[in-house]
Design an enzyme around this catalytic site. Structure first.
Site: not given
Ligand code: NAD
Length: 356
Positions: A142, A191, A223, A247, A251
Site C-alpha cells: 500500500y 506467503k 490462504d 486488511d 475484515d
C-alpha cells in the site's frame, strides 16, 4: 489524571455515535476523578467543506499535541467524486503517517448475546471467537511505488511491496507482547512460499520467537489463515501480519462476529498516543435517524483508556456495562433479534451510562 483527547467527529452518522461516546467518557471521568479535555479536530469531509483539505497541517498538529485521538468515521457520497488526494480517506492515511502509527489492532470477539447473528455454523460460533489481529499499517504494497505505463502494446501496472527488517521487527514485537498479555499464542501470517518480503518476514519472526519462549509461536500461510478463520476461529489468540493481508483478514474476522457495529480498533506507533476508532464506516444510509449503533465507538474509547492511559479498570467497566445492556436484551436496529428491545443511539447509551 488529566488527559487531552483529540476528537474527530467525522461525517454522516459519525457525529451521532461520537457524541454518545463522549458522554460515556465523561461518566467514567466523573466516577473515577479524571479530567478529559476534548480538542475538536476537523478531518475528512468535514475538513474538506471547511478548508478544502481532508487534513490540514494545523489539524494534524492538534492530534500530535494530544494524549490520544478518538476518531469517528469519515467519508460519504457527498465527497465520492473528488480526485484521489482530495478525498476524505486521504485524511486517514495522512493521520496514520503523520502520527507514525504502524500498528493496527482489531479484536475479533463474539459477544455470546449476539452469537445468532454470526454467519458461521452455530457449533463453530459456540466454541468462542476471541482473537486479535495486529496489522502492520505503514509499509508493504500500500505504501510502495505505484505506476502504470504503456509499453507500446498495452498498459502495464506495477505496485512495489517492500519490507525492511526494522519494520518487521517492531510490529513482530507488538505481536509477541500482545500475546504475552493474553493467552500466549502468536500466529504469524505470510506467503513465504511465494514472496521474498514474506521470507524476510518469517526469518525476522523466528529470530524474535527465541526472545519470547513463553509464547507459543506458529507460521501460517495467508490462504490457509483465511480458511482457518471460518473453519476453526477458536484456535487463534493473536495474529500478526503485514499490511494488505491484515486488511483483508481483519475484515473477514469482523464479519464472523456477526456485527460490524460492535468492533473497535486501535492504531499505535512508538508512543502511547494512539488513534481509536470503530472499524465501520460513516453509515451514510442511516445518518440523522438516531439509529446508528454507538457501541463500536464506545468500545474504542475503552481501548484508549486501557492502552494509552493505563486505565484498565475503567476500560473493563465500560466493556462490562455494554455486556450488561446486551444481557438485558437491549439492541440497536442493526443487531435486533426476536424478543429484544430496540433502542435508539442515545437511548442505548443512556442504558450503558446507568450500568457504569
Ligand atoms: P459503512 O460501514 O459505513 O456501512 C456499511 C453498512 O453497515 C451500512 O448499511 C451501514 O448503515 C451499516 N453500519 C455501519 N456501521 C453501523 C453502525 N454502527 N450501526 C448500524 N449500522 C451500521 O460502510 P460503507 O457504506 O462502505 O462506507 C460509507 C462511508 O464510510 C464511505 O465514504 C467509506 O469510504 C467510509 N468509510 C470510512 C472508514 C473510516 O473512517 N475508517 C471506514 C470504512 C468506510
Amino acid at each position: 489524571m488529566e488527559k487531552k483527547i483529540a476528537v474527530i467527529r467525522g461525517d454522516c452518522s459519525s457525529p451521532e455515535f461520537v457524541k454518545e461516546t463522549i458522554r460515556v467518557l465523561d461518566k467514567i471521568a466523573q466516577k473515577h476523578g479524571h479530567t478529559f479535555v476534548y480538542e475538536e479536530v476537523a478531518m475528512g469531509g468535514d475538513a474538506i467543506d471547511r478548508y478544502g483539505d481532508p487534513l490540514p497541517e494545523a489539524e494534524l498538529q492538534k492530534c500530535l499535541n494530544s494524549d490520544s485521538v478518538l476518531l469517528g468515521s469519515v467519508g460519504g457520497p457527498k465527497w465520492d467524486t473528488l480526485p484521489g488526494d482530495k478525498r476524505p480517506e486521504k485524511g486517514l492515511l495522512r493521520l496514520r503517517a503523520g502520527m507514525g502509527l504502524y500498528s493496527n489492532a482489531r479484536p475479533a470477539r463474539i459477544w455470546p448475546q449476539l452469537a445468532p447473528a454470526s454467519p458461521l455454523r452455530p457449533d463453530i460460533a459456540a466454541n468462542g471467537i476471541d482473537f486479535i489481529i495486529i496489522r502492520e499499517l505503514t509499509g508493504g504494497v500500500y505504501f510502495g511505488e505505484h505506476s502504470t505505463i504503456h509499453n507500446g502494446t498495452e498498459e502495464v501496472a506495477t505496485d512495489i511491496m517492500e519490507y525492511s527488517v526494522h519494520e518487521i521487527e517492531r510490529i513482530g514485537r507488538i505481536g509477541f507482547e500482545t500475546a504475552r498479555k493474553r493467552r500466549k499464542k502468536l500466529t504469524s501470517v505470510d506467503k513465504a512460499n511465494v514472496l521474498d518480503t514474506s521470507r524476510l518476514w518469517r526469518k525476522v519472526m523466528h529470530e524474535l520467537a527465541e526472545e519470547y519462549p513463553d509464547v507459543e509461536y506458529e507460521d501460517m500461510l495467508v490462504d490457509n489463515c483465511a480458511m482457518q478463520i471460518v473453519k476453526n476461529p477458536a484456535q487463534f489468540d493473536v495474529i500478526v501480519t503485514e499490511n494488505m493481508f491484515g486488511d483483508i483478514l481483519s475484515d473477514e474476522a469482523s464479519m464472523i462476529t456477526g456485527s460490524i457495529g460492535m468492533i473497535p480498533s486501535s492504531s499505535l506507533g512508538d508512543t502511547t498516543v494512539g488513534v481509536y476508532e470503530p472499524i465501520h464506516g460513516s453509515a451514510p444510509d442511516i445518518a440523522g435517524q438516531n439509529i446508528v449503533n454507538p457501541m463500536a465507538c464506545i468500545l474504542s474509547a475503552a481501548m484508549m483508556l486501557r492502552y494509552s492511559f493505563d486505565m484498565s479498570e475503567e476500560a473493563d467497566e465500560i466493556e462490562r456495562a455494554v455486556g450488561a445492556v446486551l444481557d438485558q436484551g437491549f439492541r440497536t436496529a442493526d443487531n435486533q433479534s426476536e424478543g429484544c428491545t430496540v433502542l435508539g443511539t442515545k437511548e442505548i447509551t443512556d442504558r450503558i451510562l446507568e450500568e457504569i
